[in-house]
Enzyme design. Structure first.
Site, PDB file in Angstrom:
ATOM      1  N   ILE A 165       0.847  -1.201   0.000  1.00  0.00           N
ATOM      2  CA  ILE A 165       0.000   0.000   0.000  1.00  0.00           C
ATOM      3  C   ILE A 165       0.877   1.244   0.000  1.00  0.00           C
ATOM      4  O   ILE A 165       0.633   2.201  -0.736  1.00  0.00           O
ATOM      5  CB  ILE A 165      -0.929  -0.004   1.232  1.00  0.00           C
ATOM      6  CG1 ILE A 165      -1.867  -1.208   1.130  1.00  0.00           C
ATOM      7  CG2 ILE A 165      -1.730   1.276   1.321  1.00  0.00           C
ATOM      8  CD1 ILE A 165      -2.722  -1.427   2.338  1.00  0.00           C
TER       9      ILE A 165
ATOM     10  N   ILE B 239     -45.777  25.014 -21.182  1.00  0.00           N
ATOM     11  CA  ILE B 239     -46.983  24.596 -20.465  1.00  0.00           C
ATOM     12  C   ILE B 239     -47.118  25.439 -19.207  1.00  0.00           C
ATOM     13  O   ILE B 239     -46.304  25.295 -18.271  1.00  0.00           O
ATOM     14  CB  ILE B 239     -46.952  23.090 -20.145  1.00  0.00           C
ATOM     15  CG1 ILE B 239     -46.984  22.313 -21.474  1.00  0.00           C
ATOM     16  CG2 ILE B 239     -48.150  22.700 -19.274  1.00  0.00           C
ATOM     17  CD1 ILE B 239     -46.995  20.826 -21.342  1.00  0.00           C
TER      18      ILE B 239
ATOM     19  N   THR C 254     -42.969  18.154 -18.108  1.00  0.00           N
ATOM     20  CA  THR C 254     -43.913  18.998 -17.392  1.00  0.00           C
ATOM     21  C   THR C 254     -44.362  18.317 -16.090  1.00  0.00           C
ATOM     22  O   THR C 254     -44.270  17.083 -15.954  1.00  0.00           O
ATOM     23  CB  THR C 254     -45.124  19.325 -18.302  1.00  0.00           C
ATOM     24  OG1 THR C 254     -45.930  20.295 -17.651  1.00  0.00           O
ATOM     25  CG2 THR C 254     -45.959  18.085 -18.614  1.00  0.00           C
ATOM     26  N   ALA C 255     -44.826  19.148 -15.153  1.00  0.00           N
ATOM     27  CA  ALA C 255     -45.195  18.620 -13.833  1.00  0.00           C
ATOM     28  C   ALA C 255     -46.180  17.459 -13.947  1.00  0.00           C
ATOM     29  O   ALA C 255     -46.080  16.480 -13.204  1.00  0.00           O
ATOM     30  CB  ALA C 255     -45.780  19.738 -12.982  1.00  0.00           C
TER      31      ALA C 255
ATOM     32  N   ASP D 112     -36.329  31.055 -11.590  1.00  0.00           N
ATOM     33  CA  ASP D 112     -37.347  31.441 -10.607  1.00  0.00           C
ATOM     34  C   ASP D 112     -37.516  30.328  -9.592  1.00  0.00           C
ATOM     35  O   ASP D 112     -36.795  29.336  -9.612  1.00  0.00           O
ATOM     36  CB  ASP D 112     -38.665  31.798 -11.290  1.00  0.00           C
ATOM     37  CG  ASP D 112     -39.109  30.713 -12.234  1.00  0.00           C
ATOM     38  OD1 ASP D 112     -39.123  29.545 -11.814  1.00  0.00           O
ATOM     39  OD2 ASP D 112     -39.427  31.028 -13.391  1.00  0.00           O
TER      40      ASP D 112
ATOM     41  N   MET E 263     -51.257  24.881 -10.503  1.00  0.00           N
ATOM     42  CA  MET E 263     -51.503  26.097  -9.697  1.00  0.00           C
ATOM     43  C   MET E 263     -52.875  26.045  -9.017  1.00  0.00           C
ATOM     44  O   MET E 263     -53.551  27.066  -8.927  1.00  0.00           O
ATOM     45  CB  MET E 263     -51.412  27.350 -10.585  1.00  0.00           C
ATOM     46  CG  MET E 263     -50.055  27.540 -11.230  1.00  0.00           C
ATOM     47  SD  MET E 263     -50.031  28.840 -12.463  1.00  0.00           S
ATOM     48  CE  MET E 263     -50.757  28.027 -13.876  1.00  0.00           C
TER      49      MET E 263
ATOM     50  N   GLY F  65     -43.511  17.114  -6.421  1.00  0.00           N
ATOM     51  CA  GLY F  65     -43.358  15.848  -7.141  1.00  0.00           C
ATOM     52  C   GLY F  65     -41.963  15.664  -7.708  1.00  0.00           C
ATOM     53  O   GLY F  65     -41.304  16.620  -8.099  1.00  0.00           O
TER      54      GLY F  65
ATOM     55  N   LYS G 188     -41.328  34.560  -8.922  1.00  0.00           N
ATOM     56  CA  LYS G 188     -42.502  34.136  -9.690  1.00  0.00           C
ATOM     57  C   LYS G 188     -43.737  34.847  -9.169  1.00  0.00           C
ATOM     58  O   LYS G 188     -43.673  35.563  -8.178  1.00  0.00           O
ATOM     59  CB  LYS G 188     -42.648  32.621  -9.701  1.00  0.00           C
ATOM     60  CG  LYS G 188     -42.881  32.014  -8.351  1.00  0.00           C
ATOM     61  CD  LYS G 188     -43.377  30.618  -8.506  1.00  0.00           C
ATOM     62  CE  LYS G 188     -44.201  30.279  -7.289  1.00  0.00           C
ATOM     63  NZ  LYS G 188     -45.003  29.131  -7.405  1.00  0.00           N
TER      64      LYS G 188
ATOM     65  N   GLY H 223     -39.241  25.968 -14.675  1.00  0.00           N
ATOM     66  CA  GLY H 223     -39.662  24.692 -14.100  1.00  0.00           C
ATOM     67  C   GLY H 223     -40.512  23.963 -15.132  1.00  0.00           C
ATOM     68  O   GLY H 223     -41.227  24.593 -15.923  1.00  0.00           O
ATOM     69  N   GLY H 224     -40.416  22.646 -15.166  1.00  0.00           N
ATOM     70  CA  GLY H 224     -41.266  21.864 -16.070  1.00  0.00           C
ATOM     71  C   GLY H 224     -40.966  22.151 -17.528  1.00  0.00           C
ATOM     72  O   GLY H 224     -39.820  22.184 -17.942  1.00  0.00           O
ATOM     73  N   ASP H 225     -42.022  22.383 -18.296  1.00  0.00           N
ATOM     74  CA  ASP H 225     -41.884  22.685 -19.715  1.00  0.00           C
ATOM     75  C   ASP H 225     -42.191  24.170 -19.922  1.00  0.00           C
ATOM     76  O   ASP H 225     -43.180  24.662 -19.378  1.00  0.00           O
ATOM     77  CB  ASP H 225     -42.868  21.811 -20.511  1.00  0.00           C
ATOM     78  CG  ASP H 225     -42.737  22.057 -21.995  1.00  0.00           C
ATOM     79  OD1 ASP H 225     -42.086  21.235 -22.663  1.00  0.00           O
ATOM     80  OD2 ASP H 225     -43.268  23.069 -22.494  1.00  0.00           O
TER      81      ASP H 225
HETATM   82  N1  SAH Z   1     -44.142  25.063 -16.731  1.00  0.00           N
HETATM   83  C1  SAH Z   1     -44.440  24.268 -15.561  1.00  0.00           C
HETATM   84  C2  SAH Z   1     -45.698  24.696 -14.853  1.00  0.00           C
HETATM   85  C3  SAH Z   1     -45.644  26.067 -14.285  1.00  0.00           C
HETATM   86  S1  SAH Z   1     -47.096  26.501 -13.406  1.00  0.00           S
HETATM   87  C4  SAH Z   1     -44.539  22.800 -15.967  1.00  0.00           C
HETATM   88  O1  SAH Z   1     -44.574  22.487 -17.165  1.00  0.00           O
HETATM   89  O2  SAH Z   1     -44.537  21.943 -15.090  1.00  0.00           O
HETATM   90  C5  SAH Z   1     -46.687  26.095 -11.759  1.00  0.00           C
HETATM   91  C6  SAH Z   1     -47.445  24.892 -11.280  1.00  0.00           C
HETATM   92  O3  SAH Z   1     -46.861  23.708 -11.776  1.00  0.00           O
HETATM   93  C7  SAH Z   1     -47.439  24.715  -9.778  1.00  0.00           C
HETATM   94  O4  SAH Z   1     -48.399  25.528  -9.166  1.00  0.00           O
HETATM   95  C8  SAH Z   1     -47.796  23.246  -9.654  1.00  0.00           C
HETATM   96  O5  SAH Z   1     -49.164  23.045  -9.831  1.00  0.00           O
HETATM   97  C9  SAH Z   1     -47.087  22.661 -10.862  1.00  0.00           C
HETATM   98  N2  SAH Z   1     -45.770  22.078 -10.517  1.00  0.00           N
HETATM   99  C10 SAH Z   1     -44.598  22.405 -11.035  1.00  0.00           C
HETATM  100  N3  SAH Z   1     -43.617  21.627 -10.519  1.00  0.00           N
HETATM  101  C11 SAH Z   1     -44.217  20.789  -9.655  1.00  0.00           C
HETATM  102  C12 SAH Z   1     -43.753  19.753  -8.800  1.00  0.00           C
HETATM  103  N4  SAH Z   1     -42.479  19.412  -8.749  1.00  0.00           N
HETATM  104  N5  SAH Z   1     -44.650  19.098  -8.039  1.00  0.00           N
HETATM  105  C13 SAH Z   1     -45.955  19.421  -8.077  1.00  0.00           C
HETATM  106  N6  SAH Z   1     -46.440  20.389  -8.863  1.00  0.00           N
HETATM  107  C14 SAH Z   1     -45.595  21.065  -9.646  1.00  0.00           C
END
Ligand code: SAH
Length: 465
Positions: free
Chosen positions: A23, A306, A331-332, A248, A383, A412, A270, A301-303
Site C-alpha cells: 500500500i 406549459i 412537465t409537472a 425562478d 396552480m 413531485g 414568480k 420549471g417543467g416545460d
Molecule cells: N411550466 C411548468 C408549470 C408552471 S405553473 C410545468 O410544465 O410543469 C406552476 C405549477 O406547476 C405549480 O403551481 C404546480 O401546480 C405545478 N408544478 C410544477 N412543478 C411541480 C412539482 N415538482 N410538483 C408538483 N407540482 C408542480
C-alpha cells in the site's frame, strides 16, 4: 462539502510515507509521478520499494517512526497495517499543522486521497470522503471510458494556442465561444486521434474565419419538475454554456446546481412572490442581456410552453430579432404522475387527459366546467392548491361524481414528494391537517385509484421518520 478539493504542487518537496509494504508503494508511486521527493519510514521496507526508489535521492529509513521524521515535510501519508501507528502519525502530523492522509481511515487524518483519472495535464480527481471507496471505483471506471486517452494531448495543444487566441479576441466571452466551438469540433477530433499538426492548422483557420460575436442568444429551457435526472441532454448542455442564468422559484436547487458555476445568476421570482419581477421586465431583461452579446439561459420549471409564459418571452425576442432556442422539459403532469404511479391515461380508466390552470384570475374561474365532466377524462390542475375547495365544488356542482378520486402531489419527483389521495368530496378534509406546500399538482379521475398498486417512488423524508 466535507473537504476542500485542491491540487497540490509537490514537485521537489519532501513527503513522508510511513509504511513499507504494497500500500505504501502505491502511494509512493503517486507521489513520484507528481515529482515529489519521498522519505519512507518503516520497520521493514519491501524490496519492491527499494527497487522502485533505487538511484534516487529519496530517503529510506528502516526504523520505528518518531516525531523527528516529520521535520521538513510538506505532506504525510500513513500507510502501515497497524492502526495505532497510523493514528499516532496522524496525531503528531496534525499537531504540526501538516496535512496527513491515513490510508483506509479517512477520519484519522485531515486529507483524503481522491480517485484519479489521469489525462495530464487534464486530471480528474474525486472522492467520496472515504465513505464509499467502491462507489468511487465504479465512478472512475465510468470516467475512464468517458474521457478519451487523447484528452491530455488536446489540453496541451489548447495551452499552446492560448496566447494566439488571446491576441485575436480581446473580450473574454469571445474567447470562450471560440474555444467552445473548437473543443467540440473537428480540430478537437483530430487532436484526440493524435494528429496535432492537423488540429493546429484547423484551429488557425477557425481563428481567421471567426468574427467577434455581437449579439448573444437566449435559451428557453425546461428544467423539469425537480429531479435533475429528468433533464434532457440538450438542456444540460445549454445550462453549462450559458453566461447568465435567469431562474425562478419553481426551478429546483438540484437542477440549478448543474448550471455553469461561474455564470451570473439572476433570480426573477414568480408570480405570487413579493420579489417577483413583472413579466414585461423579464422579457426586457432577456433582450438587454442578449444584446450585450451574452448567452442567456431562461430556466423554467417543467416545460416552458406549459403554463410557463414561455410564449410571451420568445415573442419579445422574435420581435427584436434575437436568436433563441426552446428546449422542452418534462412537465409537472408527466413527472408527478410517473413518480406517484398514476398513469394519466389507461385503457380501463381514461381515454383523454386535460391540463387546466387552477389559478384564479381576478378571483374567478373562466373555465368551462361542463367540458370536464366525462368520467373517462383525467384532469390535471396546475396552480390549483389555493383554489382546491372551489375546484372540487365546481366539478361536483356541474355534475362530476362526488366519489371521483383525486390526488394531490406535493413537490413531485423530489426527495420531498408527498401524495395525498381522496375524493372530490373528502380531499379538503384530508389535507386540512397537513401542511401542504407548493408546488402542488392536482390529478382528478379514476386513474388515481391505480396509485395504491403502481406507486414505486419512495420519498426519503417519509422513510426517515
Ligand atoms: N411550466 C411548468 C408549470 C408552471 S405553473 C410545468 O410544465 O410543469 C406552476 C405549477 O406547476 C405549480 O403551481 C404546480 O401546480 C405545478 N408544478 C410544477 N412543478 C411541480 C412539482 N415538482 N410538483 C408538483 N407540482 C408542480
Amino acid at each position: 462539502m466535507d473537504y476542500l478539493p485542491l491540487f497540490l504542487q509537490v514537485r521537489n518537496q519532501r513527503c513522508l510515507v510511513v509504511g513499507g509494504g504494497d500500500i505504501a508503494l502505491r502511494k509512493i508511486r503517486l507521489l513520484k509521478a507528481s515529482g515529489a521527493s519521498v522519505r519512507v519510514v518503516a520497520r521493514e521496507i519491501s524490496s519492491d520499494i527499494r527497487e522502485f526508489l533505487a538511484d534516487t535521492d529519496d530517503q529510506l529509513l528502516e526504523k520505528r517512526f518518531d516525531d523527528l521524521d516529520l521535520n521538513d515535510i510538506c505532506l504525510v501519508i500513513a500507510a502501515t497495517d497497524d492502526e495505532s501507528v497510523n493514528r499516532k502519525v496522524a496525531m503528531l502530523a496534525q499537531q504540526r499543522q501538516l496535512f496527513v492522509n491515513v490510508v483506509d481511515d479517512a477520519d484519522a487524518g485531515n486529507a483524503v486521497m481522491p480517485a484519479i483519472v489521469d489525462r495530464s495535464p487534464v486530471v480528474v480527481a474525486f472522492s467520496t470522503g472515504g465513505k464509499a471507496p467502491v462507489l468511487a471505483r465504479l465512478l472512475r471506471q465510468k470516467l475512464e471510458t468517458l474521457l478519451p486517452q487523447g484528452y491530455g494531448r488536446l489540453a496541451a495543444l489548447a495551452g499552446e494556442c492560448r496566447d494566439m487566441v488571446k491576441a485575436r479576441f480581446s473580450q473574454i466571452n469571445d474567447r470562450r465561444y471560440f474555444w467552445e466551438k473548437v473543443l467540440a469540433g473537428p480540430a478537437a477530433e483530430k487532436a484526440l486521434m493524435g494528429d496535432l499538426q492537423g488540429a493546429r492548422s484547423l484551429i488557425e483557420q477557425t481563428l481567421e474565419n471567426t468574427s467577434e460575436q455581437k449579439t448573444g442568444e437566449v435559451y428557453l429551457v425546461g428544467g423539469g419538475p425537480g429531479d435533475p435526472d429528468l433533464l434532457t441532454f440538450k438542456a444540460l448542455r445549454l445550462m453549462q454554456q450559458a453566461d447568465v442564468v435567469l431562474h425562478d422559484r419553481l426551478v429546483s436547487e438540484d437542477v440549478l446546481a448543474l448550471c455553469r458555476r461561474d455564470a451570473d445568476y439572476i433570480y426573477v421570482g414568480k408570480k405570487r412572490d413579493r420579489h417577483a419581477r413583472p413579466q414585461e421586465e423579464i422579457n426586457a431583461l432577456l433582450v438587454e442581456l442578449a444584446k450585450e452579446g451574452k448567452r442567456v439561459l431562461r430556466l423554467k420549471g417543467g416545460d416552458p410552453f406549459i403554463f410557463g409564459r414561455g410564449g410571451e418571452e420568445i415573442e419579445t425576442l422574435a420581435s427584436e430579432g434575437i436568436p433563441f432556442q426552446v428546449v422542452p422539459g418534462i412537465t409537472a403532469a408527466s413527472g408527478c404522475a410517473s413518480y406517484a404511479g398514476i398513469p394519466l391515461t389507461h385503457r380501463d380508466h381514461a381515454q383523454s387527459v386535460r391540463f387546466v390552470t387552477g389559478h384564479l384570475k381576478d378571483g374567478s374561474y373562466a373555465l368551462n366546467w361542463n367540458e370536464m365532466l366525462d368520467p373517462g377524462q383525467t384532469l390535471v390542475f396546475y396552480m390549483g392548491l389555493l383554489g382546491l375547495p372551489r375546484i372540487c365544488q365546481e366539478l361536483m356542482d356541474h355534475g362530476r361524481a362526488a366519489q371521483t378520486p383525486i390526488a394531490l402531489i406535493q413537490q413531485g419527483t423530489t426527495r420531498n414528494q408527498r401524495v395525498f389521495t381522496g375524493t372530490l368530496a373528502t380531499i379538503n378534509k384530508i389535507i386540512e391537517s397537513e401542511k401542504v406546500k407548493a408546488p402542488t399538482l392536482i390529478i382528478v379521475g379514476s386513474v388515481v385509484t391505480l396509485h395504491e398498486t403502481l406507486s414505486w417512488y419512495k420519498n426519503e423524508k417519509l422513510l426517515e421518520q
